[in-house]
Scaffold this motif. Structure first.
Motif, mmCIF file in Angstrom:
data_model
loop_
_atom_site.group_PDB
_atom_site.id
_atom_site.type_symbol
_atom_site.label_atom_id
_atom_site.label_comp_id
_atom_site.label_asym_id
_atom_site.label_seq_id
_atom_site.Cartn_x
_atom_site.Cartn_y
_atom_site.Cartn_z
ATOM 1 N N ILE A 179 0.765 -1.270 -0.073
ATOM 2 C CA ILE A 179 0.016 -0.100 -0.032
ATOM 3 C C ILE A 179 0.920 1.123 0.033
ATOM 4 N N VAL A 180 2.126 1.197 0.627
ATOM 5 C CA VAL A 180 2.992 2.370 0.592
ATOM 6 C C VAL A 180 3.450 2.460 -0.836
ATOM 7 N N ILE A 181 3.775 1.527 -1.787
ATOM 8 C CA ILE A 181 4.242 1.811 -2.961
ATOM 9 C C ILE A 181 2.955 2.203 -3.951
ATOM 10 N N ALA A 182 1.778 1.640 -3.686
ATOM 11 C CA ALA A 182 0.573 1.877 -4.288
ATOM 12 C C ALA A 182 0.353 3.522 -4.184
ATOM 13 N N ALA A 183 0.378 3.741 -2.855
ATOM 14 C CA ALA A 183 0.188 5.200 -2.579
ATOM 15 C C ALA A 183 1.068 6.185 -3.206
ATOM 16 N N LEU A 184 2.319 5.797 -3.362
ATOM 17 C CA LEU A 184 3.457 6.579 -3.970
ATOM 18 C C LEU A 184 3.127 6.869 -5.562
ATOM 19 N N LEU A 185 2.622 5.663 -6.007
ATOM 20 C CA LEU A 185 2.227 5.641 -7.463
ATOM 21 C C LEU A 185 0.685 6.236 -7.576
ATOM 22 N N GLY A 186 -0.208 5.777 -6.903
ATOM 23 C CA GLY A 186 -1.540 6.055 -7.118
ATOM 24 C C GLY A 186 -1.898 7.583 -6.878
ATOM 25 N N VAL A 187 -1.224 8.239 -5.934
ATOM 26 C CA VAL A 187 -1.670 9.489 -5.343
ATOM 27 C C VAL A 187 -1.393 10.583 -6.620
ATOM 28 N N PRO A 188 0.015 10.443 -7.134
ATOM 29 C CA PRO A 188 0.259 11.680 -8.255
ATOM 30 C C PRO A 188 -0.621 11.176 -9.447
ATOM 31 N N ILE A 189 -1.006 9.814 -9.598
ATOM 32 C CA ILE A 189 -1.778 9.673 -11.040
ATOM 33 C C ILE A 189 -3.014 10.301 -10.713
ATOM 34 N N GLY A 190 -3.743 9.908 -9.673
ATOM 35 C CA GLY A 190 -4.921 10.298 -9.349
ATOM 36 C C GLY A 190 -5.041 12.000 -9.501
ATOM 37 N N LEU A 191 -3.995 12.701 -8.927
ATOM 38 C CA LEU A 191 -3.870 13.922 -8.771
ATOM 39 C C LEU A 191 -3.681 14.529 -10.342
ATOM 40 N N TRP A 192 -2.922 13.908 -11.161
ATOM 41 C CA TRP A 192 -2.548 14.339 -12.477
ATOM 42 C C TRP A 192 -3.665 14.357 -13.345
ATOM 43 N N LEU A 193 -4.658 13.139 -13.185
ATOM 44 C CA LEU A 193 -5.744 12.844 -14.064
ATOM 45 C C LEU A 193 -6.779 13.877 -13.643
ATOM 46 N N GLY A 194 -6.822 14.243 -12.293
ATOM 47 C CA GLY A 194 -7.925 15.051 -11.815
ATOM 48 C C GLY A 194 -7.632 16.293 -12.317
ATOM 49 N N LEU A 195 -6.388 16.852 -12.591
ATOM 50 C CA LEU A 195 -6.158 18.402 -12.702
ATOM 51 C C LEU A 195 -6.082 18.461 -14.130
ATOM 52 N N ASN A 196 -5.550 17.704 -15.091
ATOM 53 C CA ASN A 196 -5.467 18.037 -16.394
ATOM 54 C C ASN A 196 -6.516 17.520 -17.582
ATOM 55 N N ARG A 197 -6.845 18.160 -18.610
ATOM 56 C CA ARG A 197 -7.367 17.743 -19.535
ATOM 57 C C ARG A 197 -6.587 17.552 -20.659
ATOM 58 N N PHE A 198 -7.034 16.472 -21.266
ATOM 59 C CA PHE A 198 -5.875 16.040 -22.495
ATOM 60 C C PHE A 198 -6.679 15.001 -23.412
ATOM 61 N N ARG A 199 -6.329 14.800 -24.706
ATOM 62 C CA ARG A 199 -6.961 13.907 -25.468
ATOM 63 C C ARG A 199 -6.520 12.445 -24.841
ATOM 64 N N THR A 230 -2.996 0.014 -6.813
ATOM 65 C CA THR A 230 -2.675 1.398 -7.257
ATOM 66 C C THR A 230 -3.891 1.642 -8.036
ATOM 67 N N PRO A 231 -4.558 1.298 -8.695
ATOM 68 C CA PRO A 231 -5.686 1.726 -9.627
ATOM 69 C C PRO A 231 -6.915 2.232 -8.469
ATOM 70 N N ILE A 232 -6.842 1.494 -7.384
ATOM 71 C CA ILE A 232 -7.768 1.757 -6.103
ATOM 72 C C ILE A 232 -7.837 3.215 -5.676
ATOM 73 N N VAL A 233 -6.289 3.221 -5.305
ATOM 74 C CA VAL A 233 -5.820 4.587 -4.912
ATOM 75 C C VAL A 233 -6.142 5.643 -5.756
ATOM 76 N N ALA A 234 -5.698 5.368 -7.018
ATOM 77 C CA ALA A 234 -5.602 6.290 -8.057
ATOM 78 C C ALA A 234 -6.871 6.766 -8.199
ATOM 79 N N ASN A 235 -8.015 6.191 -8.497
ATOM 80 C CA ASN A 235 -9.439 6.244 -8.642
ATOM 81 C C ASN A 235 -9.873 7.114 -7.733
ATOM 82 N N LEU A 236 -9.624 6.728 -6.375
ATOM 83 C CA LEU A 236 -10.215 7.620 -5.494
ATOM 84 C C LEU A 236 -9.873 8.687 -4.915
#
Lengths: 205, 228
Positions: A14-34, A89-95
């Protein structure tokens, strides 16, 4: 020992998943792209990934004939951690993505106009939605500590090494030790209960 | 005198639709500009462009003569207070500290500035209050204090008095009127024509995304009027 293996592998994952998932979720949430919609659909699919499928794929990679075979990772805690990271990771990123989307839209601009860089503004956003982020991490933990497929296929259920609570339950039950399996099941349930109580406390703040 | 900010041939579009076009606008230091216009005329857009939050499709913005190369650095010269401002979770003092810390200001200077700016907006001793327990008018004033503590060259206020009740309006307006004394140039948007006359040294009028009279034009008109 099995309790310890469960907690140890799941915590590392979960530590590794948080380190990967949090930035992914943040990035997907803040950016709009094709292609963003496609990525979101992919992330949702990954969230529903059957644990045995992840186990199977990583088994293929890690088994002796597989591309990563020479590393000798199969049936070690490391292999389990890798598999559980893929699950969490996908769960963390998605939430986290949901928390970012649901966050007040003014946060980023407020941070920017007070002099933050884009990165600093994103960090401030994370701070504002920290309970949502924690909830995401705990939900990911809940998934990996309760799963059997990866632990069984990649760990191999070796006593004192890769036997977790879930694989022990499966084993004891098939041995006819229903009562022992039930006791372990209760233990696992109480871990899940504790995690969820903690989550509840967080959400009420 | 060198303008605080000058906009050249700014064009803002959203999708295919036109939002704002400003040919040339230079704001002189130490003045209060009132920005007026109907709903949807582009007031908020213009303020956000000047705050470097909304990128212009075309054109340039220069602060004190520098072209905006590094947006994060340029943004530290200007601060926008939104119509309904957002306060970060936590205490009032955390909100005021945020921008000051980003500028690397030491803690003594920070607490000194926070004390004086809170007093200036009439919220003496509010440092330890929780942001979520404040009333609408208090939020507005904390947001103003949060901006003022940064000592921006240019302070942008989007409808600053929309959420202020009539009893505190006078105090708020006199506070705004005092800002140029501290070297701050102010642009505020308003619906109230009497307020723009009362507070504004210059009035900028927007209609359908176009600036009707730039201040320079108004000066020219006045000169023509008096034949100078």
């Amino acid at each position: 020992m099995t309790v310890w293996v469960s907690l140890y592998t799941s915590s590392c994952a979960i530590v590794i998943a948080a380190l990967l998932g949090v930035p992914i979720g943040l990035w997907l949430g803040l950016n709009r792209f094709r292609g963003r919609q496609l990525l979101l659909a992919l992330l949702n699919t990954l969230m529903a990934l059957p644990t045995v499928v992840v186990g199977l794929l990583l088994f293929g990679l890690l088994s002796r004939q597989g591309p990563l075979g020479p590393l000798g990772l199969l049936f070690t805690p490391l292999a389990m951690i890798a598999g559980q990271t893929v699950l969490a990771t996908p769960i963390v990123a998605n939430l986290v993505l949901a928390a970012v989307t649901g966050a007040d839209q003014r946060i980023i601009n407020t941070a920017l106009t007070l002099g933050a860089s884009r990165f600093q503004a994103a960090v401030q956003l994370l701070r504002e939605i920290r309970f949502g982020v924690m909830a995401a991490v705990i939900a990911g933990f809940g998934r990996v500590i309760a799963e059997v497929g990866v632990a069984m296929m990649l760990g191999g259920n070796i006593r004192n090494s890769t036997r977790t609570m879930t694989t022990a339950i499966a084993l004891e039950t098939s041995k006819g030790e229903f009562a022992f399996g039930l006791a372990l099941g209760m233990l696992l349930l109480s871990v899940a209960l504790l995690v969820n109580l903690f989550l509840n406390v967080l959400q009420q703040r | 005198m060198q303008p605080v900010v000058s906009l050249n041939n700014i064009l803002v579009t959203r999708g295919d639709s036109f939002k704002l076009s400003v040919g040339r606008l230079a704001l002189q230091p130490g003045l209060i500009y009132a920005l007026t216009g109907a709903n949807g005329s582009g007031k908020s857009t213009l303020l956000r462009v000047m705050a470097l939050l909304t990128p212009a499709f075309e054109g340039t913005i220069e602060f004190s003569g520098n072209k905006t190369n590094n947006p994060a650095q340029q943004r530290q010269k200007v601060t926008l207070v939104e119509q309904s401002p957002y306060l970060f979770k936590g205490k009032v003092i955390d909100n005021l500290n945020y921008g000051l810390k980003l500028r690397g200001i030491d803690s003594n200077e920070r607490s000194r500035r926070i004390k004086t700016t809170l007093a200036n907006v009439g919220l003496e001793g509010f440092e330890q209050r929780q942001a979520k327990e404040l009333s609408g008018g208090e939020i507005q004033r904390v947001a103003l204090a949060r901006a003022l503590a940064l000592k921006p060259e240019l302070l942008l206020l989007d409808e600053p008095t929309a959420n202020i009740d009539s009893s505190s309006l006078q105090g708020y307006e006199s506070l705004l009127r005092d800002l140029p004394k501290y070297g701050v140039t102010v642009v505020f948007s308003t619906h109230d024509p009497s307020q723009s006359q009362r507070l504004g040294d210059q009035v900028l009028r927007l209609e359908n995304g176009r600036l009707l009279s730039s201040p320079q034009q108004r000066l020219d008109e006045r000169r023509n009027l008096y034949g100078t």
